[in-house]
Write a protein that holds these residues in place. Structure first.
Motif, PDB file in Angstrom:
ATOM      1  N   ALA A   1       0.855  -1.184   0.000  1.00 50.81           N
ATOM      2  CA  ALA A   1       0.000   0.000   0.000  1.00 50.81           C
ATOM      3  C   ALA A   1       0.889   1.232   0.000  1.00 50.81           C
ATOM      4  CB  ALA A   1      -0.909   0.018   1.235  1.00 50.81           C
ATOM      5  N   GLN A   2       0.565   2.187  -0.824  1.00 52.22           N
ATOM      6  CA  GLN A   2       1.315   3.437  -0.909  1.00 52.22           C
ATOM      7  C   GLN A   2       2.813   3.180  -1.076  1.00 52.22           C
ATOM      8  OE1 GLN A   2       0.012   5.772   2.481  1.00 52.22           O
ATOM      9  NE2 GLN A   2      -2.031   5.989   1.575  1.00 52.22           N
ATOM     10  N   GLY A   3       3.133   2.147  -1.853  1.00 56.44           N
ATOM     11  CA  GLY A   3       4.526   1.847  -2.151  1.00 56.44           C
ATOM     12  C   GLY A   3       5.235   1.018  -1.100  1.00 56.44           C
ATOM     13  N   THR A   4       4.568   0.727   0.013  1.00 59.34           N
ATOM     14  CA  THR A   4       5.226  -0.017   1.095  1.00 59.34           C
ATOM     15  C   THR A   4       4.626  -1.416   1.206  1.00 59.34           C
ATOM     16  OG1 THR A   4       5.623   2.029   2.295  1.00 59.34           O
ATOM     17  CG2 THR A   4       5.735   0.002   3.579  1.00 59.34           C
ATOM     18  N   PHE A   5       5.504  -2.421   1.253  1.00 61.24           N
ATOM     19  CA  PHE A   5       5.013  -3.776   1.468  1.00 61.24           C
ATOM     20  C   PHE A   5       4.579  -3.932   2.914  1.00 61.24           C
ATOM     21  CE2 PHE A   5       7.752  -4.373  -2.245  1.00 61.24           C
ATOM     22  CZ  PHE A   5       6.877  -5.085  -3.064  1.00 61.24           C
ATOM     23  N   PHE A   6       3.577  -4.778   3.115  1.00 63.41           N
ATOM     24  CA  PHE A   6       3.135  -5.076   4.488  1.00 63.41           C
ATOM     25  C   PHE A   6       2.837  -6.551   4.626  1.00 63.41           C
ATOM     26  CE2 PHE A   6      -0.683  -3.805   2.105  1.00 63.41           C
ATOM     27  CZ  PHE A   6      -1.441  -4.967   2.248  1.00 63.41           C
ATOM     28  N   PHE A   7       2.955  -7.024   5.859  1.00 70.82           N
ATOM     29  CA  PHE A   7       2.489  -8.361   6.221  1.00 70.82           C
ATOM     30  C   PHE A   7       1.497  -8.222   7.355  1.00 70.82           C
ATOM     31  CE2 PHE A   7       6.489  -9.297   4.240  1.00 70.82           C
ATOM     32  CZ  PHE A   7       6.272 -10.511   3.594  1.00 70.82           C
ATOM     33  N   GLY A   8       0.364  -8.880   7.234  1.00 67.31           N
ATOM     34  CA  GLY A   8      -0.549  -9.051   8.355  1.00 67.31           C
ATOM     35  C   GLY A   8      -0.332 -10.466   8.861  1.00 67.31           C
ATOM     36  N   LEU A   9       0.355 -10.578   9.994  1.00 68.22           N
ATOM     37  CA  LEU A   9       0.698 -11.908  10.505  1.00 68.22           C
ATOM     38  C   LEU A   9      -0.322 -12.301  11.570  1.00 68.22           C
ATOM     39  CD1 LEU A   9       4.550 -11.294  10.932  1.00 68.22           C
ATOM     40  CD2 LEU A   9       3.327 -12.185   8.932  1.00 68.22           C
ATOM     41  N   PRO A  10      -0.768 -13.548  11.579  1.00 63.59           N
ATOM     42  CA  PRO A  10      -1.717 -13.971  12.595  1.00 63.59           C
ATOM     43  C   PRO A  10      -1.147 -13.762  13.998  1.00 63.59           C
ATOM     44  CG  PRO A  10      -1.007 -15.841  11.227  1.00 63.59           C
ATOM     45  CD  PRO A  10      -0.425 -14.616  10.621  1.00 63.59           C
ATOM     46  N   GLY A  11      -2.032 -13.464  14.958  1.00 60.09           N
ATOM     47  CA  GLY A  11      -1.578 -12.957  16.259  1.00 60.09           C
ATOM     48  C   GLY A  11      -1.108 -13.989  17.252  1.00 60.09           C
ATOM     49  N   ASN A  12      -1.491 -15.246  17.073  1.00 56.31           N
ATOM     50  CA  ASN A  12      -0.996 -16.231  18.025  1.00 56.31           C
ATOM     51  C   ASN A  12       0.515 -16.243  17.948  1.00 56.31           C
ATOM     52  OD1 ASN A  12      -2.634 -17.757  19.815  1.00 56.31           O
ATOM     53  ND2 ASN A  12      -3.802 -18.439  18.032  1.00 56.31           N
ATOM     54  N   PRO A  13       1.188 -16.142  19.092  1.00 58.14           N
ATOM     55  CA  PRO A  13       2.631 -15.883  19.061  1.00 58.14           C
ATOM     56  C   PRO A  13       3.443 -16.838  18.197  1.00 58.14           C
ATOM     57  CG  PRO A  13       1.805 -15.586  21.268  1.00 58.14           C
ATOM     58  CD  PRO A  13       0.648 -16.094  20.458  1.00 58.14           C
ATOM     59  N   VAL A  14       3.129 -18.125  18.208  1.00 58.16           N
ATOM     60  CA  VAL A  14       3.929 -19.044  17.401  1.00 58.16           C
ATOM     61  C   VAL A  14       3.635 -18.817  15.912  1.00 58.16           C
ATOM     62  CG1 VAL A  14       4.578 -21.433  16.980  1.00 58.16           C
ATOM     63  CG2 VAL A  14       3.981 -20.692  19.301  1.00 58.16           C
ATOM     64  N   SER A  15       2.381 -18.491  15.587  1.00 56.67           N
ATOM     65  CA  SER A  15       2.046 -18.183  14.189  1.00 56.67           C
ATOM     66  C   SER A  15       2.830 -16.959  13.736  1.00 56.67           C
ATOM     67  CB  SER A  15       0.556 -17.886  14.040  1.00 56.67           C
ATOM     68  OG  SER A  15      -0.213 -18.849  14.697  1.00 56.67           O
ATOM     69  N   THR A  16       2.919 -15.960  14.607  1.00 53.10           N
ATOM     70  CA  THR A  16       3.648 -14.735  14.260  1.00 53.10           C
ATOM     71  C   THR A  16       5.110 -15.059  13.977  1.00 53.10           C
ATOM     72  OG1 THR A  16       2.192 -13.591  15.802  1.00 53.10           O
ATOM     73  CG2 THR A  16       4.085 -12.362  15.008  1.00 53.10           C
ATOM     74  N   MET A  17       5.701 -15.868  14.857  1.00 51.00           N
ATOM     75  CA  MET A  17       7.127 -16.198  14.689  1.00 51.00           C
ATOM     76  C   MET A  17       7.366 -16.996  13.417  1.00 51.00           C
ATOM     77  SD  MET A  17       8.304 -17.419  18.445  1.00 51.00           S
ATOM     78  CE  MET A  17       7.074 -17.248  19.715  1.00 51.00           C
ATOM     79  N   VAL A  18       6.524 -18.018  13.194  1.00 43.36           N
ATOM     80  CA  VAL A  18       6.734 -18.888  12.029  1.00 43.36           C
ATOM     81  C   VAL A  18       6.518 -18.114  10.730  1.00 43.36           C
ATOM     82  CG1 VAL A  18       5.745 -20.843  10.748  1.00 43.36           C
ATOM     83  CG2 VAL A  18       6.262 -21.074  13.189  1.00 43.36           C
ATOM     84  N   THR A  19       5.457 -17.310  10.670  1.00 38.60           N
ATOM     85  CA  THR A  19       5.176 -16.617   9.404  1.00 38.60           C
ATOM     86  C   THR A  19       6.222 -15.543   9.127  1.00 38.60           C
ATOM     87  OG1 THR A  19       3.574 -15.251  10.584  1.00 38.60           O
ATOM     88  CG2 THR A  19       2.719 -17.120   9.316  1.00 38.60           C
ATOM     89  N   PHE A  20       6.758 -14.936  10.188  1.00 34.78           N
ATOM     90  CA  PHE A  20       7.881 -14.022   9.930  1.00 34.78           C
ATOM     91  C   PHE A  20       9.029 -14.816   9.336  1.00 34.78           C
ATOM     92  CE2 PHE A  20      11.888 -12.047  10.462  1.00 34.78           C
ATOM     93  CZ  PHE A  20      11.641 -10.719  10.159  1.00 34.78           C
ATOM     94  N   ARG A  21       9.367 -15.916  10.001  1.00 33.99           N
ATOM     95  CA  ARG A  21      10.546 -16.697   9.590  1.00 33.99           C
ATOM     96  C   ARG A  21      10.452 -17.153   8.141  1.00 33.99           C
ATOM     97  NH1 ARG A  21      14.849 -18.162   8.556  1.00 33.99           N
ATOM     98  NH2 ARG A  21      16.070 -19.880   9.389  1.00 33.99           N
ATOM     99  N   VAL A  22       9.283 -17.672   7.743  1.00 34.32           N
ATOM    100  CA  VAL A  22       9.224 -18.282   6.407  1.00 34.32           C
ATOM    101  C   VAL A  22       8.820 -17.300   5.308  1.00 34.32           C
ATOM    102  CG1 VAL A  22       8.859 -20.590   7.351  1.00 34.32           C
ATOM    103  CG2 VAL A  22       6.876 -19.250   6.621  1.00 34.32           C
TER     104      VAL A  22
END
Ligand code: AMP
Ligand code: MG
Length: 420
Positions: free
Chosen positions: A309-330
């Motif tokens: 959006a507006q030239g900037t990439f974004f990620f909406g990562l699921p909030g459960n902490p392990v989901s957040t960690m895994v989706t960031f990692r991969v």
């Protein structure tokens, strides 16, 4: 890990309760990762450059090609302690006419029947074209004898054998590790051009979230995602900026997203599932966001959102902490690495033998906490209670990777593991 071709094709919309537009695209693990890499690579221009001193350069991304300032080695050098001789004289008896050690050079020509005692690293004197190891010689006063046969060039590292003057020794986009540091020091590059780190905004969302230093009520949760994400961003070579927690309402989320989109990358945690108060995608849509995927066939981490959006990439990562960690990692880590100027984002999988049988329901790629033995040969799943079980992941040192197209593994079968 079998890698599917790096093309991705979005599979159409997802089942489940409709959201702001009923879902954008579902992708497999391989498709989603390839999509992130392709989109960011296409859009990213090389980051601005700064200069750091050599001792501060480890872990940074090299911003320019480095060239050899002279031949390496600069002179032909002996790689053994012994005697420099003319190979045509071998085997035979020699007169020892001098000595040369590392840090010296001897310009005297080595003539027929002559030998010069030489130490490892010392330049080979002119005339000599072979070094005989000291262990293969007999010394008597000024004479030396050896049975070694002629082998021109033996135990000599010729001038320029490693690198020629002016040759590129390493290119831009490489992460500077200890060997790169050694190379830079070798060629005399003490001021190192590196890319400036991308600034990554982090927004945790949720009405239940309180600061990590607070004493939460029973229905409240301390904000751990902002901290785990910041740590992961640092590891990936970015500069994290933790913004305040967004409430689950449009005004609060909008105001923070507006700030976050002014950075080089925006990470949000929470608010991307199908619940009534999961409004992150709606708010991003208000900023004219383009969504590349909003559901992935991985677990944990199914509702991961990726877009721009507006030239900037974004990620909406699921909030459960392990989901957040895994989706960031991969997924998100690759975006940080590319924005940091790296040419090749890394996600190495190690094939390791399972210590006990494993089954899962195929269709999703699962990343589950596991313990990898110190030598990496054995992989043991860790019991866990699902994607809020931070304690299990903290005890783990890896994630086992259960591929989407396989149902069961026996003890002793190879399975890919991802280092935490
Ligand atoms: P959500 O993806 O918003 O539905 O969040 C799912 C669950 O993840 C919530 O119920 C919280 O328990 C947890 N959670 C969300 N955000 C955070 C956070 N910043 N830190 C720790 N846990 C969180
Ligand atoms: Mg939430």
């Amino acid at each position: 890990m079998r890698h599917k071709p790096p093309v991705y094709e979005a599979t159409p919309g997802r089942a489940g309760p409709p959201r702001y537009n009923g879902g954008v695209a579902t992708m497999s693990f391989e498709q989603a990762r390839a999509c992130v890499i392709e989109k960011v690579r296409q859009a990213a221009s090389p980051p601005p450059v700064e200069e750091v001193l050599l001792h501060q350069a480890a872990g940074r991304i090299l911003a320019a090609a480095v060239h050899a300032d002279r031949d390496y080695p600069p002179l032909s050098r002996s790689i053994r302690d012994g005697f420099a001789v003319r190979s045509a004289d071998l085997p035979g008896e020699f007169e020892v006419v001098g000595e040369v050690r590392a840090g010296e050079r001897l310009d005297r020509e080595v003539g027929p029947g002559e030998a010069v005692e030489i130490m490892t690293g010392a330049p080979v004197p002119p005339g000599a074209d072979q070094v005989v190891m000291i262990e293969h010689t007999r010394r008597e006063g000024a004479r030396m004898a050896t049975d070694r046969p002629p082998k021109p060039g033996e135990f000599i590292n010729p001038q320029g054998a490693e690198v020629r003057e002016g040759e590129e020794v390493i290119g831009p986009g490489r992460r500077i590790d200890y060997a790169t540091i050694s190379l830079l020091a070798t060629v005399g590059t003490v001021r190192v051009p590196v890319y400036m780190k991308p600034r990554v905004a982090i927004i945790a969302t949720g009405d239940e979230i309180v600061p990590a230093g607070a004493r939460p009520l029973a229905h409240q949760i301390r904000n751990s995602n902002a901290y785990s994400l910041a740590a992961q961003v640092v590891q990936a070579g970015g500069l994290p900026l933790i913004l305040p927690v967004a409430r689950d309402d449009h005004a609060s989320t909008r105001a923070l997203v507006d700030r976050g989109l002014k950075r080089d990358l925006l990470l949000l945690s929470g608010g991307v599932s199908a619940g009534k108060y999961d409004i992150v995608e709606e708010v991003l849509a208000e900023f004219g966001a383009e969504f590349y995927f909003d559901r992935t066939l991985i677990q944990p981490g199914r509702p991961t959102v990726f877009g721009r959006a507006q030239g900037t990439f974004f990620f909406g990562l699921p909030g459960n902490p392990v989901s957040t960690m895994v989706t960031f990692r991969v997924f998100a880590q690759a975006a940080v690495e590319l924005l940091a100027g790296r040419t090749d984002p890394e996600l190495p999988f190690l094939l390791s033998r399972l210590t006990r049988p494993f089954r899962h329901q195929p269709g999703l790629t699962r990343f589950l906490p596991a313990h990898l033995s110190p030598d990496g040969s054995e992989l043991t799943p860790i019991d866990w209670q699902g994607s809020s079980d931070v304690a299990a992941v903290a005890r783990a040192n890896a994630f086992l990777v259960a591929e989407a197209d396989r149902e069961s593994w026996e003890a002793g079968d190879f399975m890919p593991a991802l280092m935490k």
